[in-house]
Design an enzyme around this catalytic site. Sequence first.
Site, PDB file in Angstrom:
ATOM      1  N   ALA A  66      49.892 -99.063 -57.611  1.00 26.47           N
ATOM      2  CA  ALA A  66      48.599 -99.736 -57.627  1.00 26.47           C
ATOM      3  C   ALA A  66      48.329-100.250 -56.226  1.00 26.47           C
ATOM      4  CB  ALA A  66      48.641-100.893 -58.621  1.00 26.47           C
ATOM      5  N   GLY A 105      52.459 -97.685 -60.393  1.00 30.11           N
ATOM      6  CA  GLY A 105      51.341 -96.984 -61.017  1.00 30.11           C
ATOM      7  C   GLY A 105      51.347 -95.495 -60.710  1.00 30.11           C
ATOM      8  N   GLU A 108      53.710 -94.056 -63.118  1.00 34.03           N
ATOM      9  CA  GLU A 108      53.065 -94.171 -64.438  1.00 34.03           C
ATOM     10  C   GLU A 108      52.000 -93.087 -64.622  1.00 34.03           C
ATOM     11  OE1 GLU A 108      52.323 -98.431 -63.763  1.00 34.03           O
ATOM     12  OE2 GLU A 108      53.179 -98.757 -65.744  1.00 34.03           O
ATOM     13  N   GLU A 128      57.737-102.600 -59.539  1.00 31.70           N
ATOM     14  CA  GLU A 128      56.891-103.771 -59.825  1.00 31.70           C
ATOM     15  C   GLU A 128      57.673-105.069 -59.876  1.00 31.70           C
ATOM     16  OE1 GLU A 128      56.609-100.846 -61.221  1.00 31.70           O
ATOM     17  OE2 GLU A 128      54.513-100.337 -61.612  1.00 31.70           O
TER      18      GLU A 128
HETATM   19  N1  3HC Z   1      49.089-101.160 -52.116  1.00 36.15           N
HETATM   20  C1  3HC Z   1      48.460-101.460 -50.946  1.00 36.15           C
HETATM   21  N2  3HC Z   1      48.983-101.228 -49.739  1.00 36.15           N
HETATM   22  C2  3HC Z   1      50.194-100.664 -49.689  1.00 36.15           C
HETATM   23  C3  3HC Z   1      50.908-100.328 -50.857  1.00 36.15           C
HETATM   24  C4  3HC Z   1      50.303-100.584 -52.108  1.00 36.15           C
HETATM   25  N3  3HC Z   1      50.910-100.277 -53.260  1.00 36.15           N
HETATM   26  N4  3HC Z   1      52.086 -99.784 -50.495  1.00 36.15           N
HETATM   27  C5  3HC Z   1      52.108 -99.770 -49.158  1.00 36.15           C
HETATM   28  N5  3HC Z   1      50.965-100.302 -48.665  1.00 36.15           N
HETATM   29  C6  3HC Z   1      50.592-100.436 -47.244  1.00 36.15           C
HETATM   30  C7  3HC Z   1      51.510-101.386 -46.501  1.00 36.15           C
HETATM   31  O1  3HC Z   1      51.054-102.706 -46.611  1.00 36.15           O
HETATM   32  C8  3HC Z   1      51.415-100.856 -45.089  1.00 36.15           C
HETATM   33  O2  3HC Z   1      50.226-101.346 -44.547  1.00 36.15           O
HETATM   34  P1  3HC Z   1      50.133-101.683 -42.982  1.00 36.15           P
HETATM   35  O3  3HC Z   1      50.452-100.408 -42.287  1.00 36.15           O
HETATM   36  O4  3HC Z   1      48.742-102.158 -42.830  1.00 36.15           O
HETATM   37  O5  3HC Z   1      51.169-102.738 -42.778  1.00 36.15           O
HETATM   38  C9  3HC Z   1      51.243 -99.353 -45.282  1.00 36.15           C
HETATM   39  O6  3HC Z   1      50.808 -99.189 -46.643  1.00 36.15           O
HETATM   40  C10 3HC Z   1      52.509 -98.547 -45.092  1.00 36.15           C
HETATM   41  O7  3HC Z   1      53.540 -99.153 -45.864  1.00 36.15           O
HETATM   42  P2  3HC Z   1      55.028 -99.302 -45.307  1.00 36.15           P
HETATM   43  O8  3HC Z   1      54.994 -99.842 -43.930  1.00 36.15           O
HETATM   44  O9  3HC Z   1      55.780-100.033 -46.339  1.00 36.15           O
HETATM   45  O10 3HC Z   1      55.455 -97.766 -45.239  1.00 36.15           O
HETATM   46  P3  3HC Z   1      56.860 -97.094 -45.577  1.00 36.15           P
HETATM   47  O11 3HC Z   1      56.689 -95.651 -45.318  1.00 36.15           O
HETATM   48  O12 3HC Z   1      57.969 -97.847 -44.953  1.00 36.15           O
HETATM   49  O13 3HC Z   1      57.056 -97.275 -47.162  1.00 36.15           O
HETATM   50  C11 3HC Z   1      56.438 -97.217 -49.467  1.00 36.15           C
HETATM   51  C12 3HC Z   1      56.189 -96.648 -48.056  1.00 36.15           C
HETATM   52  C13 3HC Z   1      57.823 -96.842 -49.944  1.00 36.15           C
HETATM   53  C14 3HC Z   1      55.398 -96.620 -50.378  1.00 36.15           C
HETATM   54  C15 3HC Z   1      56.329 -98.754 -49.421  1.00 36.15           C
HETATM   55  O14 3HC Z   1      55.110 -99.092 -48.788  1.00 36.15           O
HETATM   56  C16 3HC Z   1      56.316 -99.433 -50.748  1.00 36.15           C
HETATM   57  O15 3HC Z   1      57.370 -99.666 -51.311  1.00 36.15           O
HETATM   58  N6  3HC Z   1      55.125 -99.800 -51.253  1.00 36.15           N
HETATM   59  C17 3HC Z   1      54.974-100.573 -52.457  1.00 36.15           C
HETATM   60  C18 3HC Z   1      55.175 -99.742 -53.673  1.00 36.15           C
HETATM   61  C19 3HC Z   1      54.974-100.583 -54.907  1.00 36.15           C
HETATM   62  O16 3HC Z   1      55.453-101.690 -55.024  1.00 36.15           O
HETATM   63  N7  3HC Z   1      54.252-100.024 -55.864  1.00 36.15           N
HETATM   64  C20 3HC Z   1      54.011-100.682 -57.099  1.00 36.15           C
HETATM   65  C21 3HC Z   1      52.728-101.409 -57.001  1.00 36.15           C
HETATM   66  S1  3HC Z   1      52.436-102.415 -58.413  1.00 36.15           S
HETATM   67  C22 3HC Z   1      51.868-101.353 -59.578  1.00 36.15           C
HETATM   68  O17 3HC Z   1      51.837-100.173 -59.389  1.00 36.15           O
HETATM   69  C23 3HC Z   1      51.394-102.011 -60.842  1.00 36.15           C
HETATM   70  C24 3HC Z   1      51.147-101.038 -61.964  1.00 36.15           C
HETATM   71  O18 3HC Z   1      52.287-100.927 -62.753  1.00 36.15           O
HETATM   72  C25 3HC Z   1      50.034-101.494 -62.820  1.00 36.15           C
END
Ligand code: 3HC
Length: 687
Positions: A66, A105, A108, A128
Site C-alpha cells: 500500500a 498489499g 495480497e 505490515e
Molecule cells: N509506500 C510509499 N512509499 C514507499 C513505499 C510504500 N509502501 N515503499 C517504499 N516507498 C518509498 C520510500 O519512502 C523511498 O522514498 P524516498 O526515495 O523518497 O526516500 C522510496 O520508496 C524507495 O524506498 P527505499 O529507499 O526503501 O528502497 P529500497 O530499494 O531500499 O527498498 C522496498 C524497497 C523493499 C520496497 C522498501 O521500500 C520497503 O520495504 N517498503 C515498504 C514495504 C511495505 O511495508 N509494504 C507494506 C505496506 S502496508 C500495506 O501494504 C497494507 C495493506 O496490507 C493493506
Amino acid sequence: MGSINAVVDLAIEDGIAVLTVDNPPVNALSADVRAGLDDGIRRAGQDPKVEAVVIWCAGRTFIAGADITEFGKPPRDPSLPALLDTIEACPKPVVAAIHGTALGGGLETALASNWRIAAPTAKMGLPEVKLGLLPGAGGTQRLPRLVGVQPALEMITSGTPVGAKQALAMGLVDEIAEGDLKEAALAFARRAVSEGRPLRKIRDLKVDATPEVFAEFRKANARKFRGFEAPEACIQAVEAAVSLPVDEGLKRERELFMKLVSGDQSRAQRHVFFAEREVARIPDIAADTPTLPVAKAGVVGAGTMGGGIAMNFLNAGIPTTIVETQQAALDRGVATIRKNYESTAKKGRMTQEDVEKRMALLTPSLALEDLADCDLVIEAVFELMEVKKEVFGKLDRIVKPGAILATNTSYLDVNEIAASTSRPELVVGLHFFSPANVMKLLEVVRGKETSKPVVATAMKLGKTLGKVAVQVGVCHGFVGNRMLAARQREAQKLLVEGAMPWDVDRVLLDFGFPMGPFAMGDLAGLDLGWKKETSTSSTIREILNEMDRRGQKTGAGFYDYDENRKASPSPVVEKVILDFAAKQGVERRQISDQEILERCLYPMVNEGAKILEEGVALRSSDIDIVWIYGYGWPVYRGGLMFWADLVGPAVIAERMHDFQARFGDDFKVSPLLDRLAKDGGKFADLK
Ligand code: 3HC
Ligand code: NAI
C-alpha cells in the site's frame, strides 16, 4: 503514460491482457494504481478478445505494498479490499508475475490472483507488522489457506519476506520463471486457458488448526512481541481465518486493521519508516556528491570496539588490517573475532566456510606502517585525548595521502583530534555502538573541517556495512551519549532520594526498553572508566566497585547474579544505598513509577532540544533513529522526540519547571522546549 491512467497500462497481446503498473519507485498501490487496476481488470473481464490477464509491473519491482503516505488521510475509492474483490471475481484466469519484492498489499494482490509466477530473485512478504499493522487486504485470510497456519503466522508476525525458492516449496508461488518473466507468465496464462483449468481461488481453500497451535505460538514469541500491539492482532486475524467463513474473516481482519492504523503505535512505526530514509539526506550535501573508494580498511586497537568494527568490514568483504601495540592484545582481539564467528556458525547462521572466508580477509599486525595503503583507517584505542592525538599524528605520516582517518571516540572533540593531522578535511568520527558487530547505529561525526565527500563516503559506508548512519555534530558525547548522560544522572539521583535500582529498571523495562540502566550497567561492567587508586566512595557506583561488585563479570553489581546470570535484587546494595543516603543527610521518600519515568526521560527530551538548537542533529527524527538503533528505544513509541511530541512539549516543560523548583537547575528548560511549549509547537514541525 498508460492507456488506462498515468500509472496503469492495459495492452492485449495475443488474447492475453497485460495490465502493467508503472508507479516508481516501488509501484506502491496509490489511489491511481488501485483505480487503474480495477478498471483494467473489469475491461479485460468484459472484453471478448481477452482470454486471460497477467498483472505485471514496470521498473525494479512488483507492487511493494500500500502507499504508506496515504495512511491517515481521507480514503479514496476503490479501497484495496474492493480492488482485490474485483480481481478475485474476474471470470478469466489472472496470473501475477512477480519480480523484485511483492510486499504487503502487493503480495495480497498476488494472493487475490489465481496463480503466481516469480522471478528466481523475487522476494515475497507481508511486512505490515513492522509498520504496526496487519495485512489489511485479505493477507491474513488467504495466506493461511494457501500455505497453512503455522508458516502464515510466522510470515505475518515477523514481516520477513521469503525468497522465490522457499515460496515455491511452501506453495506460495506456482512456478519460478527461469527465463524472461513476462514471457513465462504469458505462457502460463495461455496454458491455463488451453487446458481449461478451473480458476483457483484461494478463498475456497480449506484451512484448519487447533487452538493449541495459536496458544503455543503466542507463548513461544511472548518475549519478542512484548509491548507491541500488532503481532497479537495478526494472530487474532489468522484465528479468524480458521474459525469464521471467509467473508466474515475478511471483515474481522478489516476491523483489526482499522483499529491499528489509527493507533499511536502504527503512527510511531510509520514515522520510523520514513525517519530511517530521511536520515540519509543532508541538506548541504547533494545526493550526487562524489564519494571516496573504501576498498581496504584499517582498524587501530583490537579491544572491545576495534574487534567488532573490524567484523563489520570483514562481513562486507573488505580486506582489513588490525593493529595493536602488544602481541598478546592482538592475539586476544583476533581470537575474539574468530570466537564470535564460530558461535554464529554453531547456531547455523553461517557456514564454517564463511567463517574462514572472513578470517582470511583479516591481517593482524603490530605496525601502524602496515596501514599505509588503506583507504580508511578507524582508530579505536583508549579514550584519552593524548593517546588519540599521538595515534593520529602517526597515522597522518604513514597512511597514503587522500585516505580517510576516522575516530571511534565516544566523547572527545573530533576537531581537536583532526587538528593533530595535516589533513583535517579527511578526518571524521565514526562512532559505532557496542557490540559493534551487532548494533545498527553509526553516528557520523562531522568536524568543522570534514569535507563533504568524506561525510558522503561515511554515510555510504554505513549502508555498505548494514548500519543506519546518522550525521551528528561535535559536542561532548555527540547525540546519543550526551542524552544518555541526562538519564544516567537522574537514575543515580533517584537511588539516593528513595528508589531502588530494580524500581528504576522495572519502570523503564515496562516502558519498552530491553533493560533498565542498572541492569545495563552491570552488563557493561561498572568499572568502565573506574580506577581503584582514584576511587573515593563518592558515588554508589564507586562504592560497589570498591566492594568488587563490578557487574555481571564478578557475579555482583547493582544486582546479585546466580550461576546462570539471573539477576535478583540485592540486600547488600540496598544497605549501601540506605547508608549512602543517610551519610548525605537525605531523607528518603516514596517515589512513584510516574516520577521515575518523567525524571529519567524528560531531561533527555530537554537535552535533545538543546542538541537541535545547536544544530548537532539535523532534525528531531534523526534523534529518534539514534535512540532506536543505538539504545533499544521501543520502536512502537517512534523514537524519543516523536514520543515527546505525543506527550506534548507543554506538558513536559511544565513538569520540568516543577522539578527545577524542587531539585535545581538540572531541570532548566531549554529555550527551544520553552518556545514549543508556549506556541503549542512540535519538534517534528521544526524546519
Ligand atoms: N509506500 C510509499 N512509499 C514507499 C513505499 C510504500 N509502501 N515503499 C517504499 N516507498 C518509498 C520510500 O519512502 C523511498 O522514498 P524516498 O526515495 O523518497 O526516500 C522510496 O520508496 C524507495 O524506498 P527505499 O529507499 O526503501 O528502497 P529500497 O530499494 O531500499 O527498498 C522496498 C524497497 C523493499 C520496497 C522498501 O521500500 C520497503 O520495504 N517498503 C515498504 C514495504 C511495505 O511495508 N509494504 C507494506 C505496506 S502496508 C500495506 O501494504 C497494507 C495493506 O496490507 C493493506
Ligand atoms: P578497549 O580498552 O577494549 O580497547 C582499546 C584497545 O586499544 C586495547 O586493546 C589497547 O591495547 C589498544 N591500544 C591502545 N593504544 C594503542 C595504540 N597506540 N595502538 C594500537 N592499539 C592501541 O576499549 P574500547 O571499549 O574498545 O574503546 C575504544 C574506543 O572506542 C574508545 O575511544 C571508546 O571511547 C570508544 N567506544 C567504546 C564503546 C564501548 O561501549 N566500549 C562504545 C563506543 C565507542
